[in-house]
Design a protein around this motif. Sequence first.
Motif, PDB file in Angstrom:
ATOM      1  N   ALA A 166      56.179  57.063  -1.580  1.00 12.02           N
ATOM      2  CA  ALA A 166      56.666  56.333  -0.404  1.00 12.02           C
ATOM      3  C   ALA A 166      55.539  55.750   0.436  1.00 12.02           C
ATOM      4  O   ALA A 166      55.685  54.693   1.061  1.00 12.02           O
ATOM      5  N   GLY A 167      54.396  56.426   0.471  1.00  9.89           N
ATOM      6  CA  GLY A 167      53.296  55.977   1.308  1.00  9.89           C
ATOM      7  C   GLY A 167      52.787  54.593   0.954  1.00  9.89           C
ATOM      8  O   GLY A 167      52.205  53.912   1.809  1.00  9.89           O
ATOM      9  N   LYS A 168      52.979  54.167  -0.292  1.00  8.44           N
ATOM     10  CA  LYS A 168      52.505  52.840  -0.693  1.00  8.44           C
ATOM     11  C   LYS A 168      53.251  51.726   0.033  1.00  8.44           C
ATOM     12  O   LYS A 168      52.784  50.600   0.089  1.00  8.44           O
ATOM     13  N   SER A 466      44.010  58.857  -3.557  1.00 10.32           N
ATOM     14  CA  SER A 466      43.442  60.175  -3.810  1.00 10.32           C
ATOM     15  C   SER A 466      43.168  60.974  -2.547  1.00 10.32           C
ATOM     16  O   SER A 466      42.692  62.100  -2.631  1.00 10.32           O
ATOM     17  N   LEU A 467      43.455  60.394  -1.386  1.00  9.14           N
ATOM     18  CA  LEU A 467      43.186  61.082  -0.120  1.00  9.14           C
ATOM     19  C   LEU A 467      44.422  61.216   0.760  1.00  9.14           C
ATOM     20  O   LEU A 467      44.655  62.268   1.359  1.00  9.14           O
ATOM     21  N   TRP A 468      45.211  60.171   0.873  1.00  8.05           N
ATOM     22  CA  TRP A 468      46.333  60.127   1.810  1.00  8.05           C
ATOM     23  C   TRP A 468      47.294  61.292   1.633  1.00  8.05           C
ATOM     24  O   TRP A 468      47.594  62.024   2.569  1.00  8.05           O
ATOM     25  N   LYS A 473      48.523  65.388   7.552  1.00  7.97           N
ATOM     26  CA  LYS A 473      49.225  66.612   7.994  1.00  7.97           C
ATOM     27  C   LYS A 473      50.552  66.773   7.255  1.00  7.97           C
ATOM     28  O   LYS A 473      50.966  67.895   6.958  1.00  7.97           O
ATOM     29  N   ASP A 474      51.214  65.642   7.003  1.00  7.33           N
ATOM     30  CA  ASP A 474      52.500  65.677   6.309  1.00  7.33           C
ATOM     31  C   ASP A 474      52.362  65.178   4.877  1.00  7.33           C
ATOM     32  O   ASP A 474      53.328  64.739   4.260  1.00  7.33           O
ATOM     33  N   GLY A 475      51.173  65.237   4.333  1.00  7.59           N
ATOM     34  CA  GLY A 475      50.922  64.729   2.994  1.00  7.59           C
ATOM     35  C   GLY A 475      51.738  65.455   1.940  1.00  7.59           C
ATOM     36  O   GLY A 475      51.811  66.690   1.928  1.00  7.59           O
ATOM     37  N   SER A 476      52.338  64.694   1.031  1.00  3.76           N
ATOM     38  CA  SER A 476      53.231  65.296   0.046  1.00  3.76           C
ATOM     39  C   SER A 476      52.486  66.139  -0.982  1.00  3.76           C
ATOM     40  O   SER A 476      53.105  66.926  -1.698  1.00  3.76           O
ATOM     41  N   TRP A 477      51.158  65.991  -1.074  1.00  4.73           N
ATOM     42  CA  TRP A 477      50.365  66.845  -1.966  1.00  4.73           C
ATOM     43  C   TRP A 477      49.397  67.722  -1.180  1.00  4.73           C
ATOM     44  O   TRP A 477      48.408  68.210  -1.738  1.00  4.73           O
ATOM     45  N   ASN A 478      49.682  67.930   0.095  1.00  5.82           N
ATOM     46  CA  ASN A 478      48.807  68.771   0.920  1.00  5.82           C
ATOM     47  C   ASN A 478      49.145  70.231   0.659  1.00  5.82           C
ATOM     48  O   ASN A 478      49.791  70.907   1.454  1.00  5.82           O
ATOM     49  N   TRP A 479      48.671  70.716  -0.484  1.00  5.35           N
ATOM     50  CA  TRP A 479      49.016  72.062  -0.938  1.00  5.35           C
ATOM     51  C   TRP A 479      47.908  73.066  -0.646  1.00  5.35           C
ATOM     52  O   TRP A 479      47.840  74.121  -1.271  1.00  5.35           O
ATOM     53  N   THR A 480      47.033  72.721   0.329  1.00  6.92           N
ATOM     54  CA  THR A 480      46.085  73.691   0.876  1.00  6.92           C
ATOM     55  C   THR A 480      46.433  74.019   2.327  1.00  6.92           C
ATOM     56  O   THR A 480      45.802  74.876   2.927  1.00  6.92           O
ATOM     57  N   SER A 481      47.425  73.296   2.886  1.00  8.76           N
ATOM     58  CA  SER A 481      47.822  73.433   4.293  1.00  8.76           C
ATOM     59  C   SER A 481      46.683  73.058   5.232  1.00  8.76           C
ATOM     60  O   SER A 481      46.501  73.653   6.289  1.00  8.76           O
ATOM     61  N   TYR A 482      45.950  72.022   4.850  1.00 10.65           N
ATOM     62  CA  TYR A 482      44.828  71.538   5.665  1.00 10.65           C
ATOM     63  C   TYR A 482      45.346  70.578   6.731  1.00 10.65           C
ATOM     64  O   TYR A 482      46.126  69.672   6.436  1.00 10.65           O
ATOM     65  N   GLU A 483      44.888  70.749   7.977  1.00  9.17           N
ATOM     66  CA  GLU A 483      45.277  69.863   9.066  1.00  9.17           C
ATOM     67  C   GLU A 483      44.072  69.584   9.957  1.00  9.17           C
ATOM     68  O   GLU A 483      43.373  70.510  10.382  1.00  9.17           O
ATOM     69  N   ASP A 484      43.835  68.295  10.209  1.00 11.37           N
ATOM     70  CA  ASP A 484      42.753  67.893  11.088  1.00 11.37           C
ATOM     71  C   ASP A 484      43.120  66.560  11.730  1.00 11.37           C
ATOM     72  O   ASP A 484      43.415  65.590  11.026  1.00 11.37           O
ATOM     73  N   ASP A 485      43.108  66.507  13.047  1.00  9.74           N
ATOM     74  CA  ASP A 485      43.521  65.293  13.762  1.00  9.74           C
ATOM     75  C   ASP A 485      42.639  64.099  13.415  1.00  9.74           C
ATOM     76  O   ASP A 485      43.128  62.978  13.222  1.00  9.74           O
ATOM     77  N   THR A 486      41.336  64.331  13.328  1.00 12.11           N
ATOM     78  CA  THR A 486      40.411  63.231  13.039  1.00 12.11           C
ATOM     79  C   THR A 486      40.661  62.666  11.651  1.00 12.11           C
ATOM     80  O   THR A 486      40.713  61.448  11.454  1.00 12.11           O
ATOM     81  N   VAL A 487      40.817  63.536  10.666  1.00 14.09           N
ATOM     82  CA  VAL A 487      41.104  63.083   9.301  1.00 14.09           C
ATOM     83  C   VAL A 487      42.428  62.335   9.259  1.00 14.09           C
ATOM     84  O   VAL A 487      42.547  61.284   8.615  1.00 14.09           O
ATOM     85  N   HIS A 488      43.431  62.850   9.947  1.00 21.36           N
ATOM     86  CA  HIS A 488      44.734  62.207  10.001  1.00 21.36           C
ATOM     87  C   HIS A 488      44.599  60.779  10.538  1.00 21.36           C
ATOM     88  O   HIS A 488      45.197  59.837  10.001  1.00 21.36           O
ATOM     89  N   GLN A 489      43.798  60.614  11.592  1.00 21.84           N
ATOM     90  CA  GLN A 489      43.613  59.293  12.200  1.00 21.84           C
ATOM     91  C   GLN A 489      42.796  58.367  11.315  1.00 21.84           C
ATOM     92  O   GLN A 489      43.096  57.174  11.179  1.00 21.84           O
ATOM     93  N   LEU A 490      41.756  58.903  10.686  1.00 19.50           N
ATOM     94  CA  LEU A 490      40.916  58.079   9.828  1.00 19.50           C
ATOM     95  C   LEU A 490      41.674  57.597   8.598  1.00 19.50           C
ATOM     96  O   LEU A 490      41.447  56.478   8.119  1.00 19.50           O
ATOM     97  N   LEU A 491      42.571  58.418   8.099  1.00 16.45           N
ATOM     98  CA  LEU A 491      43.384  57.992   6.964  1.00 16.45           C
ATOM     99  C   LEU A 491      44.234  56.774   7.329  1.00 16.45           C
ATOM    100  O   LEU A 491      44.404  55.848   6.526  1.00 16.45           O
ATOM    101  N   VAL A 506      34.828  53.274   7.035  1.00 16.48           N
ATOM    102  CA  VAL A 506      35.825  54.246   7.502  1.00 16.48           C
ATOM    103  C   VAL A 506      36.004  55.352   6.466  1.00 16.48           C
ATOM    104  O   VAL A 506      36.075  56.541   6.807  1.00 16.48           O
ATOM    105  N   LEU A 507      36.076  54.973   5.192  1.00 14.97           N
ATOM    106  CA  LEU A 507      36.247  55.959   4.135  1.00 14.97           C
ATOM    107  C   LEU A 507      35.061  56.912   4.051  1.00 14.97           C
ATOM    108  O   LEU A 507      35.234  58.121   3.817  1.00 14.97           O
TER     109      LEU A 507
END
Length: 555
Positions: A166-168, A466-468, A473-491, A506-507
């Motif tokens: 869906a993200g595409k 490979s990153l999104w 935070k709500d990534g469908s493959w975020n299977w480490t439960s990693y959350e970071d506001d800065t990363v979320h914004q940079l994505l 940016v990347l």
Amino acid sequence: MRSQLMPDLDKESLEAMSGPVVDRRTTISLLGAAGMGGLAGCSGGGGGDSGGDGGTTSGTTQSGPKMGGRLQAGWFTGSIDTLDPPYISVGQYFQVAANIFNGLVTLTTDLTIEGDLAKDWTISDGGKKFTFDLREGVTFHNGTEFTADDVKYTINRTIENKTPAAGKLSTLEPVDQGGVVVKDDYTVELNFEKAMAPALVYLTRGPGRAATIVCKEAIEEMGREQYSITPVGTGPFEVVEHDVGSGIKLDAYEDYFDTDSEDRQLPYLDGIDINPIPEPATLVSAIRGGDVDFTNLVPLQNVSQVEQASEVEKLRAPGVNWYGLAMNQTREPFGDKEVRRGIAKVVSSEKFVQSAYFGNALAAQGPINKATRWAWREDKPDDQAYAPEEGKQILKDTGAYGASFDILTTSSSLRAAKAMRQQLNAAGFDVSIEQVTASTYWSRYQALDYDVTISGSVGDPDPDQSLWNFYRKDGSWNWTSYEDDTVHQLLAEQRRALDRDQRAKVLQKLEDRLIADVPHVYLSHRDDLAAARKRVRGFEHVPYMRNFHTVWLDE
């Protein structure tokens, strides 16, 4: 701000992007805008390249391709659990599904965008409106006619169910508010919120793409669960048997719409028998001995055996991926960033590549791979650089030194797990290996029912792919439960920065943050390796795709 977005495309640019074929030069520009320029730079041309390291198996003879025969294919996995395109999160599953389905457009080995289910298209409104003229007379495997309604249904289903794909389409207008407009049975219009030059790339058929067309009638008749096992598409092959864990039988679809350059009906084969083979040695023995004609992957520790086989060709395409040690942050001690950094410091990616893959991979310093040359840097931050004494001290300071935990793995990744266990135990941990079946592995991984595992992004030529999904935070493959506001914004920011140089900056800032936060200990980048018996002809090696519609067997 306007300066951060792509300006409206001029008339000449829009005409160059319109169908029915987008030439190589324009496609490379689109790949660059989409963040796929590395693929453009590294892929070889299509056509009759016959080398074991080339993009295709040997071409035709004077008499042309031979019709008939069944390809015996070995798949390096314990099972193929789902074939429903938007729900596929495992690259090997989509390698099968790509033979069952079609997209609106497709990307060939020489980076030409060609029509697939769309025979032509135009781009207007400054690059925001894409109007597709669809093929007429195309049918799904159940006989249902394909129309523009199926495009709208597919896209709506992909977005509404929040699938990995869906993200595409995140910049598409809401589907029922003008995002997808069915003009008539064979004309469909996609409207984006702003100019979307990479849209054609994201609408190609491939893993993680958003418009691989599914059959509404079949889904409603059999239900989503059964459709995931025996799906109905418009592709060159149809599923006639699928025993999950045992194998898949695909037969040529007699009413497939496509033909070759000589107007011969495709596919050439009568069918494909796909056999899951999770043991590396068994897989390689099968291709060397002729029990299978084709293997979708070559275990890196067995590459030399394939290279030495007289009747086998190694097939190689650029490695657009990353692999790392994933640490479940919902379990102690992995919720502590300093613990994760300490673990990274005691793990040598160079030693891992040598031990796990006999050197047949590139040691990773971060998630952006070398094939993506425009965003790649040799000099990356040293937060994860191998420094065992420093790492041990960090672990002692955090109280994690000597901790006990398991590495979750399958038989196909067992050697890598053993290589990792060796390094971690040598650093003072008490690490065991928990080997499970492929289906159990993916179920537990997604449910965060593990300590650590080796995983990553497979076959994603765009860094966004490979990153999104991994780090949102709500990534469908975020299977480490990693959350970071800065990363979320940079994505989000890197998606808006459609100028390639700006996006690279940016990347790289995003990569710096990920290296420092250590959601994964980055380990390796692998080339895409497959293998085929020399009797297999006509295979076109698009990275991480395994399309068999042009394959034939030379007896």
